[in-house]
Design a protein around this motif. Structure first.
Motif, PDB file in Angstrom:
ATOM      1  N   VAL A  99      -4.190   0.307   1.499  1.00  0.00           N
ATOM      2  CA  VAL A  99      -3.085  -0.187   2.326  1.00  0.00           C
ATOM      3  C   VAL A  99      -1.829  -0.162   1.454  1.00  0.00           C
ATOM      4  CG1 VAL A  99      -2.191  -2.126   3.672  1.00  0.00           C
ATOM      5  CG2 VAL A  99      -4.661  -1.664   3.648  1.00  0.00           C
ATOM      6  N   ASN A 100      -0.811   0.500   1.881  1.00  0.00           N
ATOM      7  CA  ASN A 100       0.396   0.674   1.073  1.00  0.00           C
ATOM      8  C   ASN A 100       1.179  -0.638   0.987  1.00  0.00           C
ATOM      9  OD1 ASN A 100       2.683   1.494  -0.238  1.00  0.00           O
ATOM     10  ND2 ASN A 100       3.161   3.174   1.144  1.00  0.00           N
TER      11      ASN A 100
ATOM     12  N   LEU B 154       0.818  -0.489   8.061  1.00  0.00           N
ATOM     13  CA  LEU B 154       1.650  -1.615   8.493  1.00  0.00           C
ATOM     14  C   LEU B 154       2.805  -1.068   9.312  1.00  0.00           C
ATOM     15  CD1 LEU B 154       1.652  -3.576   5.125  1.00  0.00           C
ATOM     16  CD2 LEU B 154       0.241  -4.008   7.146  1.00  0.00           C
ATOM     17  N   PRO B 155       2.859  -1.389  10.604  1.00  0.00           N
ATOM     18  CA  PRO B 155       3.866  -0.781  11.481  1.00  0.00           C
ATOM     19  C   PRO B 155       5.296  -1.193  11.161  1.00  0.00           C
ATOM     20  CG  PRO B 155       2.650  -2.489  12.643  1.00  0.00           C
ATOM     21  CD  PRO B 155       1.968  -2.302  11.331  1.00  0.00           C
TER      22      PRO B 155
ATOM     23  N   PHE C  20      -6.306   0.529  -4.599  1.00  0.00           N
ATOM     24  CA  PHE C  20      -5.542   1.712  -4.198  1.00  0.00           C
ATOM     25  C   PHE C  20      -4.420   1.337  -3.218  1.00  0.00           C
ATOM     26  CE2 PHE C  20      -9.564   3.236  -5.716  1.00  0.00           C
ATOM     27  CZ  PHE C  20      -9.257   4.376  -6.430  1.00  0.00           C
ATOM     28  N   CYS C  21      -3.684   0.301  -3.588  1.00  0.00           N
ATOM     29  CA  CYS C  21      -2.611  -0.210  -2.728  1.00  0.00           C
ATOM     30  C   CYS C  21      -1.212   0.169  -3.225  1.00  0.00           C
ATOM     31  CB  CYS C  21      -2.729  -1.732  -2.597  1.00  0.00           C
ATOM     32  SG  CYS C  21      -4.164  -2.263  -1.634  1.00  0.00           S
ATOM     33  N   ARG C  22      -1.141   0.989  -4.264  1.00  0.00           N
ATOM     34  CA  ARG C  22       0.147   1.496  -4.784  1.00  0.00           C
ATOM     35  C   ARG C  22       1.096   0.344  -5.145  1.00  0.00           C
ATOM     36  NH1 ARG C  22       0.816   5.642   0.213  1.00  0.00           N
ATOM     37  NH2 ARG C  22       2.781   6.285  -0.765  1.00  0.00           N
ATOM     38  N   LEU C  23       0.542  -0.653  -5.782  1.00  0.00           N
ATOM     39  CA  LEU C  23       1.307  -1.869  -6.079  1.00  0.00           C
ATOM     40  C   LEU C  23       2.556  -1.584  -6.910  1.00  0.00           C
ATOM     41  CD1 LEU C  23      -1.389  -4.582  -6.914  1.00  0.00           C
ATOM     42  CD2 LEU C  23      -0.036  -4.351  -4.842  1.00  0.00           C
ATOM     43  N   PHE C  24       2.440  -0.696  -7.886  1.00  0.00           N
ATOM     44  CA  PHE C  24       3.540  -0.513  -8.842  1.00  0.00           C
ATOM     45  C   PHE C  24       4.308   0.798  -8.601  1.00  0.00           C
ATOM     46  CE2 PHE C  24       0.076  -2.912 -10.847  1.00  0.00           C
ATOM     47  CZ  PHE C  24       0.737  -4.105 -11.083  1.00  0.00           C
TER      48      PHE C  24
ATOM     49  N   ILE D 192     -13.065  -4.631   8.188  1.00  0.00           N
ATOM     50  CA  ILE D 192     -12.580  -3.634   9.146  1.00  0.00           C
ATOM     51  C   ILE D 192     -11.982  -2.467   8.375  1.00  0.00           C
ATOM     52  CG2 ILE D 192     -11.115  -3.191  11.145  1.00  0.00           C
ATOM     53  CD1 ILE D 192     -10.982  -6.183  11.623  1.00  0.00           C
ATOM     54  N   ARG D 193     -12.489  -1.292   8.651  1.00  0.00           N
ATOM     55  CA  ARG D 193     -11.898  -0.074   8.095  1.00  0.00           C
ATOM     56  C   ARG D 193     -11.253   0.692   9.238  1.00  0.00           C
ATOM     57  NH1 ARG D 193     -14.642   5.328   5.670  1.00  0.00           N
ATOM     58  NH2 ARG D 193     -12.827   6.133   4.583  1.00  0.00           N
TER      59      ARG D 193
END
Length: 780
Positions: free
Chosen positions: A617-618, A589-590, A642-646, A557-558
């Motif tokens: 997804v952040n 994520l709400p 591209f989840c900005r893990l760090f 799902i996009r």
């Protein structure tokens, strides 16, 4: 000394042995049989000196001698094609790759066979000898390739393609005249209806020619009612004639077994007794006769499998107006003929023939529009009483939904009296249909819906950037009708578009409710609808109804930047106990607790989940949940792309990730592209493979992570140290390095890559980081 002479001197053999081999290669026509019997060490020297014609014929002899021709074909590719093919690492047979591309280039006139002496052999017919190796073919623009392939002098080429071609692609098509369409009809009839094509794909058609598009769709579905204008070279399709003869015999046998009266036999069988010669004479008289109006008021009704003896099956009807006698192609050698597969979707049909004039040759393509125009009122009334259920309520809730019946869509005007789809013959159909960047109007969607409703051979459907909007309901109406068929094999649906007509989760729920047999479902949208007010309200029939248990194994799902509500995803996961792969892209994520709820639901509802992917997804504030996922013993592949893990993490978080992966022997693949690892975090990741690690990690993806050559070299040295400590044993096999800053120090990068390739398979690219940075600045 002239330049050509110097070149010839440089290429001249330097030894008597090589000189002899060159002389033999020039006399292969006379010496071929003796050459194949040569010992392996002699054949090895001779093979690179052969033309394409003899090199292709040398495969068996080389195999017997324990030799491989792959390096020769690879060099031939480099010398002739002068390009690097995409995914060259995955090419297993360079002979097939070369000959397949060679066929396409010659067909489209972009390769001159006189450009290289290895292609210039008087025994070598470029299209004929390369066609058996062609498994996929792309036709472009004005379909010149279709015209060439259906020409009489390429009859044998077309026969070869009918046995080898699996994938037929159309790209950048343009409108064309009727003669070109006739050639396309002959090509599709031979390659799909009587061939082995299993996939039809269409790409990049911004303003599609409706006639041409519907024609391709209809013939891909196995339907066709040929017209008189399709007669070609005065001969009938041999395969159709053979099938017609067999069907006639079967019909006659059925009539005898059921004891039908003589009057019925006379009416239904008068044309079956016509000889092929009489049929040819009748065809010629029709083609030479005056123009006549289209068939009027021709109808066909569904019947049970108990059919009166006077009627023929949908494939085997043999009246003078039947498909098998009117659609012609080049004669087919008897040895290549094969029986058609039985008609799918319907047992038998009553074909009521018009006793008036034959169809006008210039109205050949009127038929393709009747697929969408036909009046299904009688069929709808019949199905509503027999099934006793309102099967399409969920589609009618969307404004402007065009479809109402399980077998098709409502009549939307158009001239009456054109021959219905039900009167068409049905042949073999493809199992995969892909439509990329082709706008589909409401009329075209209704046509496709009607085709889908009985397309039982269809297994995969891809609809990408077609501007469907509300017309998605029409497509799903046809698929839902298809899913009720006992022979339905539909398993994979992929829908992607610029704008979403309804919330993603609502669409997913509706699709799974309609198609519980799906194994793969992919739904992808770039943006929300331009006008939020035009987005329909949530459909109560979808949101409240419980989803039946499904066979879903892959769900992608996009979201168009929609919030991910686990409460909406929960019914889908509960119904998908067999789910093995889940991908969530571009969701928001709400609340901070939402990801934790999702993990609990996944653990409870999807015990068979093996692959989990998050993209864009952040997850910067969800370090605890990330660690829980990495230690999950059921997951074998995890992707944080591209989840900005760090982004807001500390050094301790990276250490926790490494220690968690080291303790998890189940995890086989970890993909971390686009998370700004940098040099120091990449070097730290090498500790996953330390001596005290129980990790079984095989694949690591660190693409787009700002990695520089010196960092890669340090990672390599550290990895080599761990391998030495472990006695040379390391499960690590694949490293992906796309789009990193390796061009900043080419020498260091080459050394790092050389040493890495001694350890594992490395996939990278020649990426220009300076240009990428300039592009980034330009859009800031």
């Amino acid at each position: 000394r002239s330049v050509p002479q110097a070149v010839m001197a440089a290429e001249r053999p330097r030894s008597l042995f090589a000189l002899s081999a060159a002389a033999v290669s020039r006399s292969m026509a006379a010496l071929e049989r003796d050459v194949w019997a040569l010992p392996g060490h002699l054949l090895r020297v001779l093979l690179p000196l052969l033309t394409v014609f003899h090199l292709e014929r040398a495969e068996d002899a080389a195999r017997r001698a324990g030799l491989s021709t792959q390096p020769i074909w690879r060099k031939l590719w480099d010398d002739v094609m002068k390009t690097r093919p995409p995914n060259s690492e995955s090419i297993t047979c360079w002979r097939k790759k070369f000959l397949e591309t060679f066929f396409s280039n010659v067909l489209h006139g972009v390769l001159d066979v006189s450009s290289d002496w290895r292609l210039n052999d008087r025994h070598f017919s470029p299209l004929l000898h390369s066609s058996p190796h062609v498994s996929q073919l792309t036709l472009c623009n004005m379909l010149q390739g279709a015209v060439e392939l259906t020409a009489e002098h390429n009859h044998k080429v077309l026969e070869n393609l009918a046995g080898s071609l699996q994938i037929l692609k159309f790209q950048h098509l343009l409108s064309c005249d009727q003669s070109v369409r006739r050639s396309l009809v002959l090509l599709l009839h031979r390659l799909i209806h009587h061939g082995s094509v299993s996939q039809v794909s269409m790409y990049s058609w911004p303003v599609p020619d409706t006639v041409l598009l519907v024609l391709i769709l209809t013939m891909s579905a196995g339907f066709w009612r040929s017209g008189n204008a399709l007669a070609c070279h005065g001969s009938l399709c041999g395969l159709c004639r053979e099938e017609e003869k067999a069907q006639s015999q079967e019909s006659a046998q059925e009539g005898a077994d059921r004891g039908c009266n003589a009057e019925q036999e006379g009416r239904g069988g008068e044309n079956q007794k016509r000889s092929p010669e009489e049929a040819d004479a009748h065809m010629n008289s029709v083609l030479s006769g005056p123009r006549s109006p289209p068939l009027q008021n021709t109808a066909c009704v569904e019947t049970s499998s108990e059919v009166p003896c006077g009627h023929t099956s949908i494939q085997g009807a043999s009246s003078p107006h039947s498909s098998s006698e009117q659609l012609s192609c080049l004669p087919v050698p008897r040895k290549t003929r094969r029986r058609l597969k039985p008609a799918v979707g319907r047992k038998r049909r009553c074909l009521r023939r018009s006793r008036g004039h034959c169809a006008d040759p210039e109205d050949l393509y009127d038929f393709v529009f009747t697929v969408a125009r036909e009046d299904n009122s009688g069929l709808l009334n019949k199905t509503s009483t027999t099934e006793g259920e309102n099967t399409e309520k969920w589609t009618s809730s969307s404004p402007g939904s065009p479809c109402t019946g399980p077998a098709g869509c409502k009549k939307r005007g158009g001239p009456a009296g054109i021959l219905s789809l039900k009167a068409a013959h049905r042949f073999r159909s493809v199992s995969t249909l892909e439509l990329f960047s082709i706008p589909l109007t409401g009329e075209t969607c209704r046509t496709l819906s009607n085709l889908l409703s009985s397309w039982v051979s269809l297994e995969n459907l891809v609809l990408s950037y077609n501007g469907l909007n509300a017309n998605i309901s029409c497509i799903l109406s046809g698929l839902r009708a298809l899913s009720r068929h006992p022979e339905c094999r539909f398993r994979a649906l992929r829908v992607s578009d610029m704008f979403s007509h309804m919330p993603c989760m609502e669409l997913v729920r509706c699709i799974l409710s309609a198609l519980p047999q799906l194994h793969t479902l992919s739904v992808s949208f770039d943006l929300k609808n331009q006008l939020e007010g035009s987005r329909p309200e949530v459909n109560p029939s979808c949101s409240e109804a419980e989803i039946p248990e499904s066979c879903l194994e892959v769900l992608e799902i996009r979201f168009p930047r929609e919030p991910l509500h686990t409460a909406f995803l929960l019914p889908v996961l509960k119904a998908s106990k067999s789910l093995q792969q889940l991908s969530l892209d571009s969701a928001t994520l709400p609340c901070p607790q939402e990801l934790g709820l999702l993990l609990e639901v996944l653990k409870e509802c999807t015990p068979n989940l093996k692959k989990l992917s998050f993209h864009d997804v952040n997850l910067a504030e969800h370090q605890k949940e990330v660690l829980l996922l990495l230690q999950d013993p059921g997951l074998q592949e995890i992707t944080f792309s591209f989840c900005r893990l760090f982004e807001s993490s500390t050094a301790e978080f990276l250490s926790e990730i490494i220690n968690t992966v080291k303790r998890n022997p189940s995890l086989k693949s970890l993909k971390l592209p686009g998370n700004r690892l940098g040099n120091h975090r990449l070097v730290a990741l090498a500790d996953i493979f330390s001596e005290d690690s129980s990790s079984s990690l095989c694949q690591l993806d660190v693409s787009s992570n700002c990695i520089k050559p010196d960092g890669l070299l340090e990672f390599t040295k550290k990895l080599e140290g761990h391998i030495q400590q472990r006695g040379g044993q390391l499960p690590f096999t694949h490293l992906r390095l796309f789009q990193n800053w390796l061009d900043q120090d080419a020498e260091t990068a080459q050394e790092a890559l050389r040493r890495l390739r001694a350890v594992c398979s490395v996939v990278n690219d020649a990426w220009d980081s300076s240009q990428a940075f300039a592009d980034y600045i330009s859009v800031m």
